[in-house]
Design an enzyme around this catalytic site. Structure first.
Site, PDB file in Angstrom:
ATOM      1  N   SER A 224       0.823  -1.210   0.000  1.00  0.00           N
ATOM      2  CA  SER A 224       0.000   0.000   0.000  1.00  0.00           C
ATOM      3  C   SER A 224       0.861   1.266   0.000  1.00  0.00           C
ATOM      4  CB  SER A 224      -0.894  -0.006   1.241  1.00  0.00           C
ATOM      5  OG  SER A 224      -0.085   0.048   2.393  1.00  0.00           O
ATOM      6  N   THR A 227       2.126   2.167   3.584  1.00  0.00           N
ATOM      7  CA  THR A 227       3.333   1.461   4.021  1.00  0.00           C
ATOM      8  C   THR A 227       4.540   1.931   3.202  1.00  0.00           C
ATOM      9  OG1 THR A 227       1.937  -0.434   4.537  1.00  0.00           O
ATOM     10  CG2 THR A 227       4.280  -0.830   4.528  1.00  0.00           C
ATOM     11  N   GLU A 245       6.216  -0.291  -5.524  1.00  0.00           N
ATOM     12  CA  GLU A 245       5.051  -0.597  -6.375  1.00  0.00           C
ATOM     13  C   GLU A 245       3.846  -0.510  -5.450  1.00  0.00           C
ATOM     14  OE1 GLU A 245       5.076  -1.253  -9.593  1.00  0.00           O
ATOM     15  OE2 GLU A 245       7.213  -1.507  -9.964  1.00  0.00           O
TER      16      GLU A 245
END
Ligand code: NAD
Length: 481
Positions: A224, A227, A245
């Site tokens: 996410s 994070t 990513e």
């Protein structure tokens, strides 16, 4: 039968004092297996093992490293039936989707192994001397993967990292890591001990210990955006390089000349509901020209209504459950809020016969008709089988609304006129922009995948991904007076 997975550190199977139970999201009372509750000490052991293996691995000729990767990829490319069944049992996705995930992972590793020249040096010889631009590995790298597609996402890190001569520690997700731990243990066994290590455990504990370890030179993270921000801050402490990513809120824009044939509708359904909408590049918002809105809703509604929801292990099921309790709570709350806000929600699809709806994280597919762009279901990344469909009246308006998000992962333009679609795609703020398609299946091994804006930095897939695991060193014989 319940599976017991182990970590792999320095070529050895490693267990922890405690284990974590993995439940089948389609049959919550069934335990699929257990994995070790790894700790900070395990993270440190794995980094030390990778560090010890690095000098030998980096000086192994790239052709030898590549040949080992081809073997490693082939090991998983044929998607062994027991792994397919295990992945479906722990992740929820239908068997066919598990085959694709495992096979794609294997093929990705084989692709890297087939291109040792991606690590090739550049040599300049002129009257001033010999200049060599060496493509050197970074050292110990860490790959952190989420629960939605852990096999593919681990493979996309293993291929370029190891080809370039780095050693690697993969941290698997908390939800459904068993298949990945088993498959990666077999790959690690093909390689010198410590070249590939696998640890499990909590993100803020084990993941964070890896990211903050001073010997770690690079972190490749998929997960996410929230994070991703924490990881970027933690990596700053020792300037570890990053590939991030992250999340997305992919828009599909259907122009007034879109071909709404059966094939297009089938592609839209796959592009939206693959893995119950839990793929990072699934379509999350759909914009359609107002002259085609009624036709589109009509056709999409009929097609989505054919989806059969249930246990992915059953052959008639085309959409599995939501993967885990955290995601299930998030998306059921989102659906309730969308309804409370007065949106027109169509619940479609059916449950497969015998589905025990109260014993799994099930959700039927939904279409939300023309909600405002500021409604949460449109404005935020949802990762669910709920698709909002909005009308627009000009191409410029559609482009502006598709781009009005801090995410920039995937997007698509759908039109009978490819040139017109290209011109709009060129102005889409998205790292992966598709024309008349929008799905994992539309990715190509030759084209990089990565996000723009807050969907990340760096690339996976293709030769460009190797650049993220390399540092350039110029060695020169040029002299001066
Ligand atoms: P997440 O960020 O919660 O967790 C991802 C991984 O990070 C897990 O292994 C977790 O244990 C670990 N982690 C958590 N906190 C950490 C920390 N402080 N330090 C180090 N590691 C930590 O994401 P998730 O819910 O597992 O996955 C869903 C998200 O992943 C979605 O946003 C989705 O869009 C994104 N995703 C992106 C891509 C892409 O290619 N861009 C692909 C798949 C999924």
């Amino acid at each position: 039968m319940s599976v017991t997975a182990h970590m792999t550190i320095g070529g050895k199977a490693v267990f922890a004092d405690e284990t974590v139970s993995v439940a089948n999201p389609a049959r919550l009372s069934t335990e699929v297996g257990r994995y070790p509750a790894g700790t900070v000490e395990h993270a440190e052991m794995a980094v030390e093992a990778a560090s010890a293996a690095f000098p030998q691995w980096r000086s192994t000729p790239v052709e030898e490293r590549a040949a080992l990767l081809v073997k490693a990829g082939a090991l998983i490319a044929d998607a062994r039936p027991e792994w397919v069944e295990l992945l479906t049992a722990e992740n929820g996705k239908p068997l066919g989707e598990s085959v694709v995930e495992i096979a794609m992972g294997g093929h990705a590793i084989v692709t890297y192994g087939s291109h040792p020249e991606w690590v090739g040096d550049r040599v300049v010889d002129d009257e001033q001397g010999r200049m060599v631009v060496r493509r050197q590995p970074l050292g110990v790298c860490v790959g952190i993967v989420p629960w939605n597609s852990p096999m593919i996402l681990s493979s996309l890190k293993i291929g370029p990292a190891l080809l370039a001569g780095n050693t690697l520690v993969i941290k698997v997700p908390e939800f459904g890591p068993l298949t990945t731990m088993q498959a990666l243990a077999e790959i690690a066994a093909l390689l010198p001990p410590g070249v590939l290590n696998v640890v499990s455990g909590l993100g803020p504990e084990v993941g964070r210990a890896l990211v903050t370890h001073p010997k770690v030179r690079k972190v490749a993270f998929t997960g996410s955006t929230e994070t991703g921000r924490l990881i970027m801050a933690d990596a700053a402490g020792h300037l570890a390089r990053l590939t991030l990513e992250l999340g997305g809120n992919d828009a599909a824009v259907l122009l007034d000349d879109v071909d709404l044939s059966e094939a297009t509708i089938a592609r839209l359904v796959t592009g939206t509901f693959l893995d119950a909408g839990q793929i990072c590049i699934d379509i999350k918002r759909l914009y359609v020209h107002d002259s085609r809105y009624d036709e589109l809703v009509d056709k999409l509604r009929t097609a989505v209504d054919q989806l059969v929801v249930g246990d992915g292990a059953r052959p008639e099921v085309t959409m599995g459950p939501i993967n885990n309790s955290r995601q299930y709570e998030k998306v059921t709350k989102l659906l309730a809020e969308t309804k409370e806000a007065g949106a027109d929600c169509l619940q479609l699809g059916t449950y497969a016969e015998g589905t025990d709806v109260d014993n799994g994280y099930f959700m039927l597919p939904h279409l939300v008709l023309n909600p405002p762009d500021d409604m949460s279901i449109v404005a935020n990344e949802q990762m669910s089988p709920i698709l909002p469909i909005m009308k627009f009246s000009s191409d410029e308006e559609a482009l502006a609304r598709a781009n009005s998000t801090e995410y920039g992962l995937g997007a698509s333009v759908w039109s009978a006129d490819e040139q017109r679609a290209f011109a709009i795609a060129d102005r889409m703020e998205a790292g992966m922009t598709f024309i008349n398609g929008h799905s994992l299946g539309a990715l190509h091994p030759a084209t990089p995948a990565g996000g723009t804006k807050q969907s990340g930095c760096g690339y996976e897939i293709s030769a460009e991904a190797v650049d993220g695991y390399i540092q350039l060193q110029s060695i020169t014989t040029k002299t001066y007076a």
